[in-house]
Design a protein around this motif. Structure first.
Motif, PDB file in Angstrom:
ATOM      1  N   UNK A  77       8.802  -2.038   4.542  1.00  0.00           N
ATOM      2  CA  UNK A  77       7.655  -2.434   5.358  1.00  0.00           C
ATOM      3  C   UNK A  77       6.356  -1.967   4.714  1.00  0.00           C
ATOM      4  N   UNK A  78       5.413  -2.878   4.590  1.00  0.00           N
ATOM      5  CA  UNK A  78       4.136  -2.570   3.938  1.00  0.00           C
ATOM      6  C   UNK A  78       3.091  -2.221   4.992  1.00  0.00           C
ATOM      7  N   UNK A  79       3.037  -0.948   5.343  1.00  0.00           N
ATOM      8  CA  UNK A  79       2.062  -0.506   6.335  1.00  0.00           C
ATOM      9  C   UNK A  79       0.634  -0.728   5.845  1.00  0.00           C
ATOM     10  N   UNK A  80       0.437  -0.484   4.553  1.00  0.00           N
ATOM     11  CA  UNK A  80      -0.932  -0.587   4.041  1.00  0.00           C
ATOM     12  C   UNK A  80      -1.493  -1.992   4.222  1.00  0.00           C
ATOM     13  N   UNK A  81      -0.634  -3.007   4.034  1.00  0.00           N
ATOM     14  CA  UNK A  81      -1.086  -4.387   4.195  1.00  0.00           C
ATOM     15  C   UNK A  81      -1.535  -4.643   5.627  1.00  0.00           C
ATOM     16  N   UNK A  82      -0.737  -4.181   6.592  1.00  0.00           N
ATOM     17  CA  UNK A  82      -1.123  -4.368   8.002  1.00  0.00           C
ATOM     18  C   UNK A  82      -2.390  -3.596   8.325  1.00  0.00           C
ATOM     19  N   UNK A  83      -2.484  -2.391   7.784  1.00  0.00           N
ATOM     20  CA  UNK A  83      -3.679  -1.568   8.031  1.00  0.00           C
ATOM     21  C   UNK A  83      -4.931  -2.280   7.520  1.00  0.00           C
ATOM     22  N   UNK A  84      -4.847  -2.854   6.320  1.00  0.00           N
ATOM     23  CA  UNK A  84      -5.993  -3.546   5.746  1.00  0.00           C
ATOM     24  C   UNK A  84      -6.368  -4.772   6.573  1.00  0.00           C
ATOM     25  N   UNK A  85      -5.346  -5.472   7.093  1.00  0.00           N
ATOM     26  CA  UNK A  85      -5.600  -6.652   7.930  1.00  0.00           C
ATOM     27  C   UNK A  85      -6.357  -6.257   9.194  1.00  0.00           C
ATOM     28  N   UNK A  86      -5.927  -5.149   9.800  1.00  0.00           N
ATOM     29  CA  UNK A  86      -6.564  -4.725  11.047  1.00  0.00           C
ATOM     30  C   UNK A  86      -7.986  -4.221  10.796  1.00  0.00           C
ATOM     31  N   UNK A  87      -8.181  -3.480   9.705  1.00  0.00           N
ATOM     32  CA  UNK A  87      -9.527  -3.011   9.360  1.00  0.00           C
ATOM     33  C   UNK A  87     -10.468  -4.187   9.143  1.00  0.00           C
ATOM     34  N   UNK A  88      -9.977  -5.206   8.443  1.00  0.00           N
ATOM     35  CA  UNK A  88     -10.801  -6.413   8.219  1.00  0.00           C
ATOM     36  C   UNK A  88     -11.129  -7.085   9.540  1.00  0.00           C
ATOM     37  N   UNK A  89     -10.150  -7.116  10.457  1.00  0.00           N
ATOM     38  CA  UNK A  89     -10.366  -7.731  11.776  1.00  0.00           C
ATOM     39  C   UNK A  89     -11.410  -6.941  12.565  1.00  0.00           C
ATOM     40  N   UNK A  90     -11.332  -5.600  12.472  1.00  0.00           N
ATOM     41  CA  UNK A  90     -12.288  -4.759  13.205  1.00  0.00           C
ATOM     42  C   UNK A  90     -13.702  -4.944  12.648  1.00  0.00           C
ATOM     43  N   UNK A  91     -13.792  -5.108  11.337  1.00  0.00           N
ATOM     44  CA  UNK A  91     -15.095  -5.269  10.713  1.00  0.00           C
ATOM     45  C   UNK A  91     -15.736  -6.588  11.091  1.00  0.00           C
ATOM     46  N   UNK A  92     -14.870  -7.605  11.331  1.00  0.00           N
ATOM     47  CA  UNK A  92     -15.409  -8.913  11.746  1.00  0.00           C
ATOM     48  C   UNK A  92     -15.900  -8.860  13.191  1.00  0.00           C
TER      49      UNK A  92
END
Length: 508
Positions: free
Chosen positions: A493-508
């Motif tokens: 499981x790639x936690x970092x990928x999900x983390x980056x997706x959520x950070x990008x979503x929060x920034x938007x």
């Protein structure tokens, strides 16, 4: 003393025993040895010399097995590459490894073509395609005229390099991990002993063979002459049927594959009764799943914690009931310590960095003496992982150091929260990680794969979690429901990928 003699020996003494099985292809040791010899001689005919690097971008196939074994006979160095590599990442690793030859699966040539001009060390004559090709030499054509006899004798020292395995790069650029013939010999002997593999065993591997976790059973099977079965890809229902049909005795999977098996519609413990060993590797298996396994298939469960760089602990089947939350102890000939930031041993029960040494330590990070010096200090491997030992010396993995969340100055370990969430009957898989937070610095977020019949939404899961965690700083700020998790080619499981997706979503 090196790996070159293994397959030749089995071809002499057990020529008609089944060696390798892939779908309808069933090769005896004699037939396997001939195919390996043919490739080894073809490589020599092409000018490959000892210590030359050979990269491969291939999925699970018999040609991949041939390549692993052929390089062992001629002293070349194999460089397995992830089929998920693209663009500059692919070119970087081919060049970083100093590969002068590249084998690529026909379907993957679409990823090589865009970066071909960036691979100065690979000539047209040394770009071999597995499958059909109108533009380059195919594998079948490459080996067609080569002898099936054992290749000429080449002096190979046990400390000579056998492979360069690149790390997944989850915390930075991938690093080339060099393993010697000696290390791979130790994989064969030591893991055969620790997993109770014997010549009559039937070993199954359902993950990608280009990752180091596959070597935990591959080399024991090659060492002992056991029957080795592998698949093109993982399918939970097909795996269950395969275990029952072939009377598989030994199998190691990553946690996501075990979860898929347990939740497959055709799963019953009776179908897996032939198993003598069912192991997990790659990430901690949560207690809910571990306990179910031990209940359904008693006295079969093993858990391995380890690093490709060369340190492991094993929770043996005979200890799993008494120490289920542990990841076991170092095997014979290994040593382990738990140390603080200054490298001093910490008391029993206190969390610190796990360091260890033993007979499977890597030689180095390829062309990175700086990283090698930081990881290997006085021959101790510094893992970067956090854990503690109990009064009996059993290791408890607290979390990956890189996954630790610092919230309001408090160290928060995602695994502690994951263990609680996994107790919910509707949760199939969970991953917890930290995202930036203006007030606390970081805050935990939970990604959940829920049962298809669940009536719980994200808010309901969040409320349940925050009602059940043991401390305020473990409360999650958000729950994301997903149909699946992003995974590496190894199934992690790639936690970092999900983390980056959520950070990008929060920034938007």
């Amino acid at each position: 003393m090196n790996l070159s003699t293994l397959i030749s020996r089995h071809a002499i003494y057990y020529p008609d025993n089944e060696a390798v099985i892939l779908d309808d292809l069933r090769l005896t040791w004699s037939a396997l040895n001939q195919g390996v010899n043919q490739l080894a001689n073809a490589l020599l005919d092409a000018g490959i010399q000892k210590d030359d690097k050979i990269a491969m971008l291939v999925p699970n196939c018999i040609e991949l097995i041939n390549m692993y074994l052929a390089v062992g006979k001629i002293g070349a160095v194999i460089v397995p590459l992830s089929p998920l590599l693209r663009g500059a990442g692919l070119a970087r690793l081919v060049n970083d490894s100093d590969a002068t030859m590249l084998f690529a699966y026909a379907e993957y040539t679409q990823y090589v073509t865009p970066v071909w001009d960036d691979l100065p060390n690979i000539t047209d004559a040394r770009y071999i395609i597995i499958g059909e090709s109108d533009t380059h030499t195919t594998y079948d054509a490459f080996v067609a005229d080569a002898s099936t006899d054992n290749p000429p004798y080449i002096s190979i020292n046990i400390q000579d390099p056998f492979n360069i395995f690149y790390s997944s790069g989850t915390t930075g650029l991938p690093k080339g991990i060099v393993h010697s013939h000696y290390v791979r010999m130790m994989y064969g002997t030591l893991f055969a002993n620790n997993f109770r593999i014997h010549p009559e065993s039937v070993v199954l591997h359902v993950g990608a063979l280009i990752f180091n976790g596959a070597m935990l059973t591959f080399f024991p099977a090659m060492y002992l002459g056991s029957k080795y079965i592998f698949t093109h890809s993982f399918d939970a229902e097909a795996t269950i049927e395969l275990i029952e049909r072939e009377k598989v005795t030994h199998l190691i999977m990553v946690p996501s594959q075990i979860v898929a098996i347990l939740n497959a519609p055709n799963y019953t413990p009776e179908k897996l009764q032939s198993l003598e060993m069912l192991g997990t590797v790659g990430a901690p298996l949560l207690m809910e799943q571990k306990q179910r396994l031990m209940q359904d298939l008693p006295n079969r469960f093993y858990e391995l914690y380890g690093l490709t760089e060369g340190f492991v602990t094993i929770l043996d089947r005979d200890d799993a009931e008494a120490k289920p939350q542990s990841v076991g102890v170092p095997p014979p000939f290994y040593e382990m310590r738990i140390v603080d930031a200054e490298g001093r041993d910490v008391p029993v029960g206190e969390v610190g960095e796990i360091i260890g040494r033993g007979p499977i330590l890597m030689s180095k990070y390829y062309k990175r003496p700086d990283l090698t010096q930081n990881a290997l200090r006085d021959n101790w491997l510094y893992s970067g992982d956090l854990g503690y030992v109990d009064e009996d010396g059993y290791l408890y993995l607290v979390d990956r150091k890189k996954d630790m969340i610092i919230s309001g100055g408090v160290n928060v370990y995602p695994r502690d929260i994951e263990e609680i969430i996994a107790r919910h009957d509707d949760v199939l898989e969970v991953a917890v990680f930290g995202v930036p937070d203006e007030k606390w610095g970081e805050t935990p977020v939970a990604a959940i794969i829920a049962d298809a019949q669940s009536n719980m939404d994200a808010d309901a899961f969040k409320s349940w979690i925050n009602d059940h965690v043991e401390a305020r700083f473990q409360k999650v700020s958000r729950v994301i429901l997903r149909d699946d998790f992003p995974r590496s080619a190894a199934g992690k499981t790639l936690k970092r990928t999900m983390r980056e997706e959520i950070i990008a979503d929060l920034e938007d």
